[in-house]
Design a protein around this motif. Structure first.
Motif, short mmCIF file in Angstrom:
data_model
loop_
_atom_site.label_atom_id
_atom_site.label_comp_id
_atom_site.label_asym_id
_atom_site.label_seq_id
_atom_site.Cartn_x
_atom_site.Cartn_y
_atom_site.Cartn_z
N LYS A 18 35.64 49.02 43.89
CA LYS A 18 35.56 48.78 42.46
C LYS A 18 36.41 47.54 42.24
O LYS A 18 36.22 46.64 41.36
CB LYS A 18 36.31 49.73 41.88
N ASN A 19 37.56 47.14 43.03
CA ASN A 19 38.39 46.00 43.00
C ASN A 19 37.29 44.81 43.16
O ASN A 19 37.85 43.74 42.58
CB ASN A 19 39.65 45.96 43.82
N LEU A 24 34.42 39.94 41.44
CA LEU A 24 33.05 39.29 41.16
C LEU A 24 32.64 39.20 39.81
O LEU A 24 32.06 38.06 39.59
CB LEU A 24 32.23 40.32 41.98
N TRP A 25 32.83 40.31 38.94
CA TRP A 25 32.47 39.88 37.56
C TRP A 25 33.32 38.92 36.79
O TRP A 25 32.64 38.05 36.04
CB TRP A 25 32.84 41.26 36.78
N ILE A 26 34.49 38.88 37.08
CA ILE A 26 35.52 37.82 36.76
C ILE A 26 35.06 36.46 36.87
O ILE A 26 34.94 35.37 35.96
CB ILE A 26 36.81 38.14 36.77
N GLY A 31 32.21 31.31 35.87
CA GLY A 31 31.21 30.41 36.18
C GLY A 31 30.17 30.02 35.09
O GLY A 31 29.84 29.00 34.64
N ALA A 32 29.77 31.29 34.36
CA ALA A 32 28.92 31.13 33.17
C ALA A 32 29.45 30.30 32.09
O ALA A 32 29.02 29.47 31.39
CB ALA A 32 28.45 32.38 32.69
N VAL A 33 30.80 30.53 31.51
CA VAL A 33 31.41 29.68 30.85
C VAL A 33 31.53 28.40 31.06
O VAL A 33 31.52 27.28 30.10
CB VAL A 33 32.89 30.39 30.48
#
Length: 75
Positions: A18-19, A24-26, A31-33
């Motif tokens: 989960k961590n 990974l999501w952060i 990266g997208a921003v």
């Protein structure tokens, strides 16, 4: 007792995953921003007129005219 240890090990492994997913999501969001910001800057630079180029052309024209006038006066 063995089943309790297995259960605790499974819970601990689930928390670690989960961590990892959270990190990974952060990173994916950052990266997208950054990608969107880079594209926006590139589009801005492409569509913004270059005023310095126009100034240099006008200056060159005036400069050439000045020397052409001097050449005419000498003749």
């Amino acid at each position: 007792m063995n089943k309790v240890e297995d259960f605790l090990a499974a819970l601990q492994k689930k928390e670690e995953e989960k961590n990892k997913n959270t990190v990974l999501w952060i990173l994916a969001i950052i990266g997208a921003v950054a990608a969107v910001a880079g594209i926006a800057y590139a589009v801005y630079r492409f569509f913004t007129p270059d005023y310095l180029e126009d100034f240099e052309e006008d200056f060159d024209d005036d400069f050439d005219d000045y020397f052409e006038d001097e050449d005419d006066e000498e003749e």
